[in-house]
Motif scaffolding. Structure first.
Motif, short mmCIF file in Angstrom:
data_model
loop_
_atom_site.label_atom_id
_atom_site.label_comp_id
_atom_site.label_asym_id
_atom_site.label_seq_id
_atom_site.Cartn_x
_atom_site.Cartn_y
_atom_site.Cartn_z
N SER A 14 23.59 -12.06 -17.89
CA SER A 14 23.35 -10.63 -17.69
C SER A 14 23.70 -10.23 -16.26
N LYS A 15 24.32 -9.05 -16.12
CA LYS A 15 24.58 -8.52 -14.77
C LYS A 15 23.48 -7.56 -14.33
N LEU A 16 22.51 -7.34 -15.22
CA LEU A 16 21.42 -6.41 -14.89
C LEU A 16 20.42 -7.10 -13.97
N LYS A 17 20.06 -6.40 -12.89
CA LYS A 17 18.99 -6.91 -12.04
C LYS A 17 17.69 -6.27 -12.52
N PRO A 18 16.57 -7.00 -12.42
CA PRO A 18 15.30 -6.34 -12.76
C PRO A 18 15.05 -5.19 -11.79
N PRO A 19 14.38 -4.12 -12.24
CA PRO A 19 14.16 -2.97 -11.34
C PRO A 19 13.34 -3.39 -10.13
N PRO A 20 13.64 -2.82 -8.95
CA PRO A 20 12.87 -3.19 -7.76
C PRO A 20 11.43 -2.74 -7.85
N LEU A 21 10.56 -3.44 -7.15
CA LEU A 21 9.14 -3.08 -7.10
C LEU A 21 8.82 -2.59 -5.69
N PHE A 22 7.81 -1.74 -5.62
CA PHE A 22 7.41 -1.15 -4.33
C PHE A 22 5.92 -1.39 -4.08
N LYS A 23 5.63 -1.82 -2.85
CA LYS A 23 4.24 -1.93 -2.42
C LYS A 23 3.76 -0.54 -2.01
N VAL A 24 2.54 -0.19 -2.39
CA VAL A 24 1.91 1.02 -1.86
C VAL A 24 0.90 0.56 -0.81
N LEU A 25 1.03 1.13 0.40
CA LEU A 25 0.23 0.71 1.56
C LEU A 25 -0.65 1.85 2.05
N LEU A 26 -1.85 1.51 2.48
CA LEU A 26 -2.68 2.46 3.24
C LEU A 26 -2.59 2.07 4.70
N LEU A 27 -2.55 3.10 5.57
CA LEU A 27 -2.50 2.88 7.01
C LEU A 27 -3.85 3.23 7.62
N ASN A 28 -4.21 2.51 8.65
CA ASN A 28 -5.47 2.79 9.33
C ASN A 28 -5.36 4.03 10.20
N ASP A 29 -6.48 4.68 10.42
CA ASP A 29 -6.61 5.74 11.43
C ASP A 29 -8.05 5.70 11.92
N ASP A 30 -8.34 6.52 12.94
CA ASP A 30 -9.68 6.45 13.55
C ASP A 30 -10.68 7.40 12.92
N TYR A 31 -10.25 8.23 11.96
CA TYR A 31 -11.11 9.34 11.51
C TYR A 31 -11.51 9.32 10.04
N THR A 32 -10.65 8.81 9.17
CA THR A 32 -10.99 8.82 7.74
C THR A 32 -12.21 7.93 7.50
N PRO A 33 -13.24 8.46 6.84
CA PRO A 33 -14.44 7.64 6.60
C PRO A 33 -14.14 6.44 5.69
N MET A 34 -14.79 5.33 5.99
CA MET A 34 -14.61 4.12 5.18
C MET A 34 -14.93 4.38 3.71
N ASP A 35 -15.99 5.13 3.45
CA ASP A 35 -16.37 5.40 2.05
C ASP A 35 -15.29 6.19 1.31
N PHE A 36 -14.59 7.07 2.03
CA PHE A 36 -13.51 7.83 1.40
C PHE A 36 -12.36 6.91 1.00
N VAL A 37 -12.03 5.96 1.86
CA VAL A 37 -10.95 5.01 1.55
C VAL A 37 -11.33 4.16 0.34
#
Ligand code: TYC
Length: 115
Positions: free
Chosen positions: A29-52
């Protein structure tokens, strides 16, 4: 490759003729499996931990323990993986998280990155 009604085993470009048990054609087969993507959260100083933690439970289907561990990893290391998905699913998750954070006036950032 001519496709015939006898090509029952057609899968990922590999065609076999199962009647009479004879392989008439089998190419790599010449077909490549579709690429996968990581979804990342970034840190900041203000968003409450409980909200994350709520974000991780609501949009990434983590239980409270898993969500807490990922949140703490982001808090300590600057970023963390919430999940790995096909491109369209990852993009939708990013949009949903960003909209939810904006609605609640938190600066939380969510991004995607090819694996
Ligand atoms: N650093 C934030 C705080 O101390 C918590 C936090 C964790 C924020 C993860 C964003 O993606 C994040 N309240």
């Amino acid at each position: 490759m001519k496709v015939t009604s006898k090509m029952i085993g057609q899968r990922n470009g590999m065609a076999t003729k199962r009647e009479e048990g004879t392989v008439i054609e089998a190419r790599q087969s010449k077909l490549k499996p579709p690429p996968l993507f990581k979804v990342l959260l970034l840190n900041d100083d203000y968003t409450p931990m409980d909200f994350v933690i709520i974000v991780l439970q609501q949009f990434f289907l983590k239980n409270r323990e898993q969500a807490t561990q990922i949140m703490l990893k982001v808090h300590r290391e600057g970023l963390g993986v919430c999940g790995v998905y096909p491109k369209d699913v990852a993009a939708t998750k990013v949009d949903q998280v960003m909209a939810f954070a904006r609605q609640h006036q938190h600066p939380l950032q969510c991004v995607m990155e090819e694996t």
